[in-house]
Design an enzyme around this catalytic site. Structure first.
Site, mmCIF file in Angstrom:
data_model
loop_
_atom_site.group_PDB
_atom_site.id
_atom_site.type_symbol
_atom_site.label_atom_id
_atom_site.label_comp_id
_atom_site.label_asym_id
_atom_site.label_seq_id
_atom_site.Cartn_x
_atom_site.Cartn_y
_atom_site.Cartn_z
ATOM 1 N N TYR A 31 59.086 48.713 -24.506
ATOM 2 C CA TYR A 31 57.708 48.278 -24.748
ATOM 3 C C TYR A 31 57.408 48.239 -26.248
ATOM 4 O O TYR A 31 56.886 47.232 -26.760
ATOM 5 C CB TYR A 31 56.761 49.239 -24.037
ATOM 6 C CG TYR A 31 55.294 48.899 -24.165
ATOM 7 C CD1 TYR A 31 54.775 47.766 -23.548
ATOM 8 C CD2 TYR A 31 54.428 49.721 -24.881
ATOM 9 C CE1 TYR A 31 53.426 47.454 -23.650
ATOM 10 C CE2 TYR A 31 53.078 49.419 -24.982
ATOM 11 C CZ TYR A 31 52.583 48.289 -24.365
ATOM 12 O OH TYR A 31 51.247 47.981 -24.475
ATOM 13 N N ALA A 32 57.760 49.303 -26.951
ATOM 14 C CA ALA A 32 57.479 49.346 -28.393
ATOM 15 C C ALA A 32 58.234 48.257 -29.134
ATOM 16 O O ALA A 32 57.699 47.639 -30.073
ATOM 17 C CB ALA A 32 57.841 50.724 -28.953
#
Length: 245
Positions: free
Chosen positions: A154-155
């Site tokens: 996600y990051a």
């Protein structure tokens, strides 16, 4: 566009969570809003009904944000129904969590498709069609600074969004269009809360000196400013997390 005409906003992921709060806030600000949703027609209908009940104008359209044909059709709807597009908010996103050693690579591909390609496709249409005086607001995450375990996919996808946004701002030179990214911290939405036990939620709520989770309305307030009066903020990532990072 004359001063009497409403600004028009497209909000992806606008049926739930932060996206819905953004859609409702922009409608309360006087903008006509087109909500783009991935599949939950019932929730999208509730969002439109809530906006209309409060006196605003809204419509909903189903689209996979990574599908350029579907996204083009969403922009077509906004132009046909409301006359043009002034604000585009990219709030659609997916967030599967797992350590790097354990993440299913199909999930990595899904994150890439929605969070990176989806942002790129929507930004591409916005760059071609948004009116002068407009604003593009992409969504990143404070996890790009917090470096939390299990959030790597996600990051990484949101770090790509942070790279895309200031480049697009410079590419739109001379058109009076701002492009920024908003990076929320832990916020009380289903996307964040799903799968977390009470102890984890409590611990993460204490990460900032305000000692609480963000509320969708906290994020919507910042988007509202970037979508309207904050014309001198451009090419930036704004971290909206109560001071966590």
């Amino acid at each position: 566009m004359t001063g009497n005409e409403s600004r028009v906003a497209i909000v992806t992921g606008g049926s739930r969570g932060i996206g819905r709060a953004v859609a409702e806030r922009l409608a309360a600000d006087g903008q006509s809003v087109v909500i783009v949703y991935a599949g939950n027609e019932a929730e999208a209908g509730k969002a439109v009904a809530a906006i209309e009940a409060a006196g605003g104008n809204a419509a909903a359209v189903r689209a996979d944000v990574a599908d350029e044909t579907a996204v083009r059709a969403a922009f077509d709807l906004a132009e046909q129904r409301y006359g043009g597009v002034d604000v585009v908010v990219n709030a659609a996103g997916v967030m599967p969590l797992a350590p790097i050693a354990e993440l299913d690579l199909d999930e990595l591909d899904r994150v890439h498709r929605t969070n990176i390609r989806g942002t790129f496709v929507v930004d591409q249409q916005a760059a071609r069609r948004i009116r002068p005086g407009g604003a593009i607001i992409n969504f990143s995450t404070s996890v790009t600074r917090l470096n939390l375990p299990t959030y790597a996919a996600y990051a990484a996808s949101k770090a790509a969004v942070e790279a895309i946004s200031p480049i697009l701002a410079k590419e739109l030179r001379g058109r009076d269009i701002t492009v920024n990214a908003v990076a929320p911290g832990p916020t009380a939405t289903a996307l964040f809360l799903d799968g977390k036990d009470e102890a984890t939620v409590e611990r993460m709520s204490k990460m900032n000196p305000m000692e609480r989770l963000g509320r969708p309305e906290d994020i919507a307030e910042v988007v509202s400013s970037l979508a309207g009066p904050a014309r001198w903020i451009n090419g930036q990532t704004i971290y909206v997390n109560g001071g966590a990072a």
